[in-house]
Motif scaffolding. Structure first.
Motif, PDB file in Angstrom:
ATOM      1  N   GLN A  33       0.832  -1.212   0.000  1.00  0.00           N
ATOM      2  CA  GLN A  33       0.000   0.000   0.000  1.00  0.00           C
ATOM      3  C   GLN A  33       0.861   1.254   0.000  1.00  0.00           C
ATOM      4  O   GLN A  33       0.506   2.249  -0.622  1.00  0.00           O
ATOM      5  N   ALA A  34       1.997   1.217   0.714  1.00  0.00           N
ATOM      6  CA  ALA A  34       2.884   2.378   0.747  1.00  0.00           C
ATOM      7  C   ALA A  34       3.475   2.645  -0.635  1.00  0.00           C
ATOM      8  O   ALA A  34       3.680   3.793  -1.024  1.00  0.00           O
ATOM      9  N   LEU A  35       3.737   1.603  -1.380  1.00  0.00           N
ATOM     10  CA  LEU A  35       4.346   1.753  -2.700  1.00  0.00           C
ATOM     11  C   LEU A  35       3.313   2.069  -3.784  1.00  0.00           C
ATOM     12  O   LEU A  35       3.548   2.907  -4.643  1.00  0.00           O
ATOM     13  N   ILE A  36       2.188   1.360  -3.761  1.00  0.00           N
ATOM     14  CA  ILE A  36       1.131   1.568  -4.761  1.00  0.00           C
ATOM     15  C   ILE A  36      -0.192   1.702  -4.016  1.00  0.00           C
ATOM     16  O   ILE A  36      -0.873   0.720  -3.758  1.00  0.00           O
ATOM     17  N   PRO A  37      -0.537   2.936  -3.617  1.00  0.00           N
ATOM     18  CA  PRO A  37      -1.764   3.144  -2.839  1.00  0.00           C
ATOM     19  C   PRO A  37      -3.016   2.769  -3.623  1.00  0.00           C
ATOM     20  O   PRO A  37      -3.017   2.756  -4.845  1.00  0.00           O
ATOM     21  N   GLY A  38      -4.069   2.500  -2.896  1.00  0.00           N
ATOM     22  CA  GLY A  38      -5.350   2.179  -3.508  1.00  0.00           C
ATOM     23  C   GLY A  38      -5.838   0.824  -3.048  1.00  0.00           C
ATOM     24  O   GLY A  38      -5.196   0.148  -2.245  1.00  0.00           O
ATOM     25  N   SER A  39      -6.999   0.450  -3.540  1.00  0.00           N
ATOM     26  CA  SER A  39      -7.563  -0.846  -3.190  1.00  0.00           C
ATOM     27  C   SER A  39      -8.162  -1.482  -4.443  1.00  0.00           C
ATOM     28  O   SER A  39      -8.380  -0.809  -5.450  1.00  0.00           O
ATOM     29  N   TYR A  40      -8.430  -2.757  -4.350  1.00  0.00           N
ATOM     30  CA  TYR A  40      -8.973  -3.497  -5.483  1.00  0.00           C
ATOM     31  C   TYR A  40     -10.383  -3.004  -5.798  1.00  0.00           C
ATOM     32  O   TYR A  40     -11.218  -2.878  -4.913  1.00  0.00           O
ATOM     33  N   GLU A  41     -10.636  -2.717  -7.051  1.00  0.00           N
ATOM     34  CA  GLU A  41     -11.943  -2.261  -7.509  1.00  0.00           C
ATOM     35  C   GLU A  41     -12.737  -3.465  -8.018  1.00  0.00           C
ATOM     36  O   GLU A  41     -12.391  -4.058  -9.038  1.00  0.00           O
ATOM     37  N   GLN A  42     -13.798  -3.821  -7.304  1.00  0.00           N
ATOM     38  CA  GLN A  42     -14.593  -5.015  -7.629  1.00  0.00           C
ATOM     39  C   GLN A  42     -15.268  -4.957  -8.999  1.00  0.00           C
ATOM     40  O   GLN A  42     -15.652  -5.983  -9.542  1.00  0.00           O
ATOM     41  N   ASN A  43     -15.425  -3.754  -9.546  1.00  0.00           N
ATOM     42  CA  ASN A  43     -16.112  -3.620 -10.824  1.00  0.00           C
ATOM     43  C   ASN A  43     -15.178  -3.275 -11.981  1.00  0.00           C
ATOM     44  O   ASN A  43     -15.629  -2.741 -12.997  1.00  0.00           O
ATOM     45  N   ASN A  44     -13.879  -3.604 -11.829  1.00  0.00           N
ATOM     46  CA  ASN A  44     -12.982  -3.391 -12.969  1.00  0.00           C
ATOM     47  C   ASN A  44     -13.377  -4.353 -14.089  1.00  0.00           C
ATOM     48  O   ASN A  44     -14.044  -5.354 -13.866  1.00  0.00           O
ATOM     49  N   ILE A  45     -12.967  -4.050 -15.315  1.00  0.00           N
ATOM     50  CA  ILE A  45     -13.397  -4.837 -16.473  1.00  0.00           C
ATOM     51  C   ILE A  45     -12.972  -6.302 -16.365  1.00  0.00           C
ATOM     52  O   ILE A  45     -13.712  -7.192 -16.783  1.00  0.00           O
ATOM     53  N   PHE A  46     -11.814  -6.586 -15.769  1.00  0.00           N
ATOM     54  CA  PHE A  46     -11.381  -7.974 -15.667  1.00  0.00           C
ATOM     55  C   PHE A  46     -12.231  -8.743 -14.661  1.00  0.00           C
ATOM     56  O   PHE A  46     -12.564  -9.906 -14.889  1.00  0.00           O
ATOM     57  N   ALA A  47     -12.624  -8.095 -13.574  1.00  0.00           N
ATOM     58  CA  ALA A  47     -13.530  -8.732 -12.610  1.00  0.00           C
ATOM     59  C   ALA A  47     -14.869  -9.034 -13.280  1.00  0.00           C
ATOM     60  O   ALA A  47     -15.470 -10.090 -13.043  1.00  0.00           O
ATOM     61  N   LYS A  48     -15.323  -8.123 -14.134  1.00  0.00           N
ATOM     62  CA  LYS A  48     -16.577  -8.349 -14.862  1.00  0.00           C
ATOM     63  C   LYS A  48     -16.447  -9.507 -15.848  1.00  0.00           C
ATOM     64  O   LYS A  48     -17.380 -10.299 -16.006  1.00  0.00           O
ATOM     65  N   ILE A  49     -15.296  -9.619 -16.502  1.00  0.00           N
ATOM     66  CA  ILE A  49     -15.071 -10.750 -17.421  1.00  0.00           C
ATOM     67  C   ILE A  49     -15.096 -12.055 -16.634  1.00  0.00           C
ATOM     68  O   ILE A  49     -15.735 -13.029 -17.054  1.00  0.00           O
ATOM     69  N   ILE A  50     -14.436 -12.089 -15.493  1.00  0.00           N
ATOM     70  CA  ILE A  50     -14.418 -13.297 -14.655  1.00  0.00           C
ATOM     71  C   ILE A  50     -15.837 -13.699 -14.263  1.00  0.00           C
ATOM     72  O   ILE A  50     -16.194 -14.879 -14.320  1.00  0.00           O
ATOM     73  N   ARG A  51     -16.655 -12.711 -13.881  1.00  0.00           N
ATOM     74  CA  ARG A  51     -18.028 -12.992 -13.448  1.00  0.00           C
ATOM     75  C   ARG A  51     -18.992 -13.233 -14.610  1.00  0.00           C
ATOM     76  O   ARG A  51     -20.161 -13.551 -14.401  1.00  0.00           O
ATOM     77  N   GLY A  52     -18.539 -13.046 -15.834  1.00  0.00           N
ATOM     78  CA  GLY A  52     -19.404 -13.232 -16.995  1.00  0.00           C
ATOM     79  C   GLY A  52     -20.279 -12.033 -17.301  1.00  0.00           C
ATOM     80  O   GLY A  52     -21.213 -12.127 -18.096  1.00  0.00           O
ATOM     81  N   GLU A  53     -19.977 -10.881 -16.701  1.00  0.00           N
ATOM     82  CA  GLU A  53     -20.751  -9.666 -16.924  1.00  0.00           C
ATOM     83  C   GLU A  53     -20.251  -8.864 -18.125  1.00  0.00           C
ATOM     84  O   GLU A  53     -20.910  -7.925 -18.560  1.00  0.00           O
ATOM     85  N   ALA A  54     -19.086  -9.204 -18.613  1.00  0.00           N
ATOM     86  CA  ALA A  54     -18.520  -8.565 -19.806  1.00  0.00           C
ATOM     87  C   ALA A  54     -17.971  -9.681 -20.691  1.00  0.00           C
ATOM     88  O   ALA A  54     -17.472 -10.685 -20.193  1.00  0.00           O
ATOM     89  N   SER A  55     -18.072  -9.486 -21.981  1.00  0.00           N
ATOM     90  CA  SER A  55     -17.620 -10.541 -22.902  1.00  0.00           C
ATOM     91  C   SER A  55     -16.144 -10.366 -23.222  1.00  0.00           C
ATOM     92  O   SER A  55     -15.591  -9.271 -23.124  1.00  0.00           O
ATOM     93  N   ALA A  56     -15.543 -11.476 -23.615  1.00  0.00           N
ATOM     94  CA  ALA A  56     -14.139 -11.494 -24.024  1.00  0.00           C
ATOM     95  C   ALA A  56     -13.942 -12.680 -24.954  1.00  0.00           C
ATOM     96  O   ALA A  56     -14.648 -13.688 -24.841  1.00  0.00           O
TER      97      ALA A  56
END
Length: 177
Positions: A33-56
């Motif tokens: 976190q000190a080096l790359i601040p932020g947190s995981y975004e559950q609705n990023n495009i790759f998470a949507k692809i994994i869940r089947g909410e976006a096509s690939a």
């Protein structure tokens, strides 16, 4: 002669010492976190692809990993490989067991790209914060063709339908585990 022998012994001792120190499986969260601040975004495009909410245009999938065509390919046949189970945003956050699974698939994809598309080789790229547009750890497997300039930035956006024929070619040439 004596100096060469001392240098060789010193090198062997150093290497032996390194081999006995186990690598950490995950960078401590506070350090990452000190080096790359932020947190995981559950609705990023790759998470949507994994869940089947976006096509690939999928090339490979199992319980832990999915590989699919990049919609802005650097070269024809450019594939992304991601973990389906890890929420790591970058290399500092991923468990090495998950990374091993990703890299094993990346290796197979590269082999398939060479056979299926006639690539002369392939490169592996993985960005951490700088150059990263989706903060879900992913590995680029980019086929390389003799005579082509070394591209690093994505080309024109393509549809899943445009990418599917090459995805199917690559999938058909994937070597067994």
């Amino acid at each position: 002669m004596m100096m060469k022998r001392i240098g060789l012994i010193a090198s062997m001792t150093l290497l032996a010492g390194c081999a006995t120190i186990p690598a950490p499986r995950v960078t401590p969260a506070a350090q990452a976190q000190a080096l790359i601040p932020g947190s995981y975004e559950q609705n990023n495009i790759f998470a949507k692809i994994i869940r089947g909410e976006a096509s690939a245009a999928r090339v490979y999938e199992d319980d832990a990993v999915v590989a699919f065509m990049d919609i802005q390919p650097v070269e024809r046949g450019h594939v992304l490989v991601i973990s389906k189970t890890s929420k790591a945003r970058n290399l500092l956050e991923i468990d090495l067991a998950d990374l091993d699974k990703i890299m094993a698939v990346a290796r197979r994809v590269g082999q398939a790209q060479m056979k299926a598309l006639g690539a002369n080789g392939f490169s592996i790229e993985q960005n951490n914060a700088y150059g990263q547009t989706v903060f879900h750890l992913h590995v680029h497997v980019i086929p390389r063709y003799r005579g082509q300039p070394w591209g690093e930035k994505g080309g024109p956006r393509q549809t899943v339908e445009q990418l599917t024929p090459d995805a199917e070619r690559i999938k058909a040439e994937l070597p067994a585990n």
